[in-house]
Design a protein around this motif. Structure first.
Motif, PDB file in Angstrom:
ATOM      1  N   ASN A  15       0.700  -1.206  -0.015  1.00 47.48           N
ATOM      2  CA  ASN A  15       0.122  -0.033   0.022  1.00 47.48           C
ATOM      3  C   ASN A  15       0.856   1.241   0.049  1.00 47.48           C
ATOM      4  O   ASN A  15       0.583   2.031  -0.832  1.00 47.48           O
ATOM      5  CB  ASN A  15      -0.919  -0.164   1.136  1.00 47.48           C
ATOM      6  CG  ASN A  15      -1.997   1.150   1.133  1.00 47.48           C
ATOM      7  OD1 ASN A  15      -3.031   0.916   0.370  1.00 47.48           O
ATOM      8  ND2 ASN A  15      -1.894   2.084   1.936  1.00 47.48           N
ATOM      9  N   SER A  16       1.772   1.438   0.776  1.00 46.03           N
ATOM     10  CA  SER A  16       2.922   2.374   0.926  1.00 46.03           C
ATOM     11  C   SER A  16       3.541   2.662  -0.534  1.00 46.03           C
ATOM     12  O   SER A  16       3.761   3.755  -1.057  1.00 46.03           O
ATOM     13  CB  SER A  16       4.077   2.052   1.764  1.00 46.03           C
ATOM     14  OG  SER A  16       3.479   1.886   3.033  1.00 46.03           O
ATOM     15  N   GLY A  17       3.776   1.596  -1.355  1.00 42.87           N
ATOM     16  CA  GLY A  17       4.412   1.403  -2.688  1.00 42.87           C
ATOM     17  C   GLY A  17       3.441   2.268  -3.515  1.00 42.87           C
ATOM     18  O   GLY A  17       3.958   3.068  -4.273  1.00 42.87           O
ATOM     19  N   TRP A  18       2.052   1.905  -3.350  1.00 44.34           N
ATOM     20  CA  TRP A  18       1.191   2.652  -4.349  1.00 44.34           C
ATOM     21  C   TRP A  18       1.314   4.146  -3.957  1.00 44.34           C
ATOM     22  O   TRP A  18       1.349   5.005  -4.867  1.00 44.34           O
ATOM     23  CB  TRP A  18      -0.349   2.100  -4.250  1.00 44.34           C
ATOM     24  CG  TRP A  18      -0.531   1.122  -4.943  1.00 44.34           C
ATOM     25  CD1 TRP A  18      -0.611  -0.122  -4.633  1.00 44.34           C
ATOM     26  CD2 TRP A  18      -0.907   1.201  -6.317  1.00 44.34           C
ATOM     27  NE1 TRP A  18      -0.832  -1.071  -5.772  1.00 44.34           N
ATOM     28  CE2 TRP A  18      -1.199   0.022  -6.823  1.00 44.34           C
ATOM     29  CE3 TRP A  18      -1.215   2.194  -7.359  1.00 44.34           C
ATOM     30  CZ2 TRP A  18      -1.613  -0.596  -8.217  1.00 44.34           C
ATOM     31  CZ3 TRP A  18      -1.574   1.791  -8.750  1.00 44.34           C
ATOM     32  CH2 TRP A  18      -1.623   0.720  -9.116  1.00 44.34           C
ATOM     33  N   LEU A  67     -10.215  15.312  11.750  1.00 39.61           N
ATOM     34  CA  LEU A  67     -11.021  13.882  11.700  1.00 39.61           C
ATOM     35  C   LEU A  67     -10.369  12.803  10.934  1.00 39.61           C
ATOM     36  O   LEU A  67     -10.769  11.575  11.504  1.00 39.61           O
ATOM     37  CB  LEU A  67     -12.311  14.028  11.073  1.00 39.61           C
ATOM     38  CG  LEU A  67     -13.324  14.941  11.499  1.00 39.61           C
ATOM     39  CD1 LEU A  67     -14.826  15.079  10.887  1.00 39.61           C
ATOM     40  CD2 LEU A  67     -14.064  14.402  13.024  1.00 39.61           C
ATOM     41  N   ASN A  68      -9.303  12.970  10.139  1.00 37.78           N
ATOM     42  CA  ASN A  68      -9.044  12.020   9.259  1.00 37.78           C
ATOM     43  C   ASN A  68      -8.466  10.698  10.195  1.00 37.78           C
ATOM     44  O   ASN A  68      -9.108   9.737   9.704  1.00 37.78           O
ATOM     45  CB  ASN A  68      -7.764  12.797   8.278  1.00 37.78           C
ATOM     46  CG  ASN A  68      -8.079  13.361   7.321  1.00 37.78           C
ATOM     47  OD1 ASN A  68      -9.422  13.714   7.353  1.00 37.78           O
ATOM     48  ND2 ASN A  68      -7.054  14.005   6.611  1.00 37.78           N
ATOM     49  N   GLN A  69      -7.538  10.768  10.867  1.00 41.44           N
ATOM     50  CA  GLN A  69      -7.051   9.569  11.625  1.00 41.44           C
ATOM     51  C   GLN A  69      -7.978   9.274  12.571  1.00 41.44           C
ATOM     52  O   GLN A  69      -7.879   7.590  12.607  1.00 41.44           O
ATOM     53  CB  GLN A  69      -5.737  10.164  12.373  1.00 41.44           C
ATOM     54  CG  GLN A  69      -4.513  10.179  11.364  1.00 41.44           C
ATOM     55  CD  GLN A  69      -3.380  10.570  12.311  1.00 41.44           C
ATOM     56  OE1 GLN A  69      -3.302  11.550  12.909  1.00 41.44           O
ATOM     57  NE2 GLN A  69      -2.163   9.856  11.981  1.00 41.44           N
ATOM     58  N   GLN A 138      -8.149   4.060   2.882  1.00 35.26           N
ATOM     59  CA  GLN A 138      -7.162   4.154   3.947  1.00 35.26           C
ATOM     60  C   GLN A 138      -7.321   2.780   4.794  1.00 35.26           C
ATOM     61  O   GLN A 138      -6.402   2.218   5.357  1.00 35.26           O
ATOM     62  CB  GLN A 138      -6.763   5.282   4.551  1.00 35.26           C
ATOM     63  CG  GLN A 138      -6.204   6.394   3.945  1.00 35.26           C
ATOM     64  CD  GLN A 138      -5.948   7.520   4.692  1.00 35.26           C
ATOM     65  OE1 GLN A 138      -5.407   7.812   5.693  1.00 35.26           O
ATOM     66  NE2 GLN A 138      -6.044   8.709   4.063  1.00 35.26           N
ATOM     67  N   SER A 139      -8.626   2.963   5.347  1.00 36.94           N
ATOM     68  CA  SER A 139      -8.980   2.023   6.507  1.00 36.94           C
ATOM     69  C   SER A 139      -8.934   0.335   5.837  1.00 36.94           C
ATOM     70  O   SER A 139      -8.782  -0.538   6.552  1.00 36.94           O
ATOM     71  CB  SER A 139     -10.264   2.102   7.076  1.00 36.94           C
ATOM     72  OG  SER A 139     -11.191   2.069   6.085  1.00 36.94           O
ATOM     73  N   THR A 273      -0.302   6.441   6.978  1.00 34.09           N
ATOM     74  CA  THR A 273      -1.483   5.979   6.217  1.00 34.09           C
ATOM     75  C   THR A 273      -1.595   4.505   6.159  1.00 34.09           C
ATOM     76  O   THR A 273      -2.823   4.066   6.378  1.00 34.09           O
ATOM     77  CB  THR A 273      -1.465   6.782   5.071  1.00 34.09           C
ATOM     78  OG1 THR A 273      -1.602   8.009   5.291  1.00 34.09           O
ATOM     79  CG2 THR A 273      -2.809   6.163   4.219  1.00 34.09           C
ATOM     80  N   SER A 274      -0.510   3.973   5.548  1.00 35.43           N
ATOM     81  CA  SER A 274      -0.526   2.552   5.521  1.00 35.43           C
ATOM     82  C   SER A 274      -0.490   1.411   6.647  1.00 35.43           C
ATOM     83  O   SER A 274      -0.913   0.730   6.635  1.00 35.43           O
ATOM     84  CB  SER A 274       0.693   2.018   4.578  1.00 35.43           C
ATOM     85  OG  SER A 274       0.467   2.744   3.448  1.00 35.43           O
TER      86      SER A 274
END
Length: 425
Positions: A15-18, A67-69, A138-139, A273-274
């Motif tokens: 996911n981090s790679g993307w 709110l994001n995290q 993300q979730s 995020t990942s």
């Protein structure tokens, strides 16, 4: 060691790679467009554009509500209420976007700034509501969908900017690229959310049956929103101070260096995020594995940030005068000084995981308020004393104090954990 190499960790790495692919693509396109803009229009024009974007960034921090995290955490831990959480989030964002636009235009009018330019950039706040879909992806550790949307939108936006610059367009026309880009992203993300998961938004203003969640999420996010506003204050106080004391041309010189430095500031955010969903799950179900994975992640942040500063800094420091021309030669000093902030930025970003999972947002609030106040005071002093390069020096000092020194006095456990992570365990 082998216990940590499960499919979720590997999934997070992919996911981090993307996300890195997205950022590198945007970085390359951004540098090319910015070089063309700076050479074609000069430092003063570039400074006016940068100022309008920085001005609205203050109100975007209010718009996001912190709110994001929290939403990513709740979506990661929830199995049956995902649509409800998304509905609440987009409803809150709609209200905050309208208020943020009104505030930005009002302050621009009161301060006598370019209202047209700021109003155009502010429109992006409400047009970016579709970014709430990104929190769901993300979730699910499926950021590739967001990457697809952002790359398509960024290429389209970059072509629009080049055409405007080529034909000598006004600042206001160039700035239309910002709401245009976020609109394209929103439409693609909304489409992908529905086509892949059969989810669509429903605007839900507060009602008795859902007020409990509205209140609880806002109560938890309020310190983070204030924190985000403080972060924007000390990250953008340099531009504001330089513009006030030195004018638009100096803003252009500062912005070139600062923007190039900040182009790698995305790295910690991508990793967080990942890994946030898996760490949020582990913090609830397996504390021992949670702390082990978290410590190793922080180890990577320590040494990865130092390596990035050395490699990226050495390369760009000598390339800036060649790429941008002699008019921007001072920007290389701004760049290297601002790049040093990457280390405390990385560590502060990683510390956010601990704060969120331990449900202690007041730590971030204290950190960022101290950092913002210190940055403002030091910016005023250093910019008047030594000119443009005073701004990145002020921000660097504020970042170090925020990410390290504040923790020593207000959160000793996090302070000790941070420095113990210098060694692999």
């Amino acid at each position: 060691m082998t216990d940590l190499n499960n499919k979720n960790v590997i999934h997070s790495i992919f996911n981090s790679g993307w996300l890195i692919f997205d950022k590198v693509t945007r970085l390359i396109l951004g540098i090319l467009v910015n070089i063309y803009l700076a050479r074609k229009m000069g430092a003063e024009y570039y400074g006016e554009i940068s100022y309008a974007i920085a001005f609205v960034a203050f109100f975007d921090a209010i718009n996001l509500l912190g709110l994001n995290q929290i939403v990513v955490r709740d979506l990661s831990q929830s199995k049956n209420n995902k649509k409800f959480i998304l509905d609440v989030t987009i409803s809150l964002r709609l209200i905050s976007a309208i208020l943020s636009i009104l505030l930005s235009v009002t302050f621009a009018f009161v301060l006598g700034k370019n209202i047209t330019a700021i109003a155009i950039v502010s429109c992006g706040l409400i047009l970016s509501l579709g970014n709430v879909c990104d929190l769901f992806f993300q979730s699910e550790i499926k950021s590739k969908y967001t990457v697809i949307a952002k790359i398509i939108a960024y290429v389209f936006s970059s072509l629009f900017k080049v055409v405007v610059i080529w034909y000598g367009g006004e600042i206001s026309l160039y700035l239309f690229a910002i709401p245009l880009e976020v609109t394209v992203i929103s439409f693609i993300l909304i489409y992908l959310l529905y086509s892949k998961y059969k989810l669509k938004f429903t605007i839900q203003l507060p009602r008795f049956q859902c007020d409990g969640y509205y209140i609880s999420i806002l109560k938890e996010s309020l310190p983070l929103m204030i924190s985000n506003l403080a972060v924007i204050t000390f990250m953008r106080s340099g531009i504001m101070t330089v513009e006030y004391f030195l004018g638009s041309r100096s803003v252009g010189l500062y912005s070139v260096g600062a923007n190039l430095a900040e182009m790698i500031f995305f790295i910690p955010g991508i990793i967080i995020t990942s890994f946030s969903p898996i760490l949020a799950s582990l913090s609830k179900n397996n504390k021992e594995r949670y702390f082990l994975l978290y410590q190793r992640l922080m180890f990577v942040f320590w040494w990865g940030s130092l390596a990035s500063i050395l490699i990226y800094g050495s390369l760009l420091y000598y390339l800036i005068p060649i790429l941008y021309g002699d008019d921007f030669i001072l920007s290389k000093d701004v760049f290297i000084l601002h790049l040093l902030s990457f280390l405390p930025v990385c560590m502060g970003c990683c510390q956010t995981i601990w704060v969120i999972n331990e449900r202690k947002p007041q730590i971030i609030l204290i950190q960022t308020i101290v950092g913002a106040l210190l940055s403002l005071i030091l910016n005023v002093y250093f910019v008047q004393s030594i000119g443009v390069i005073g701004a990145p020096i002020a921000i660097l000092i504020a970042q170090v104090v925020q990410s390290f020194i504040v923790n020593y006095f207000f959160c000793k456990d996090l302070f000790l954990f941070t420095f113990r992570s210098l060694l692999w365990r």
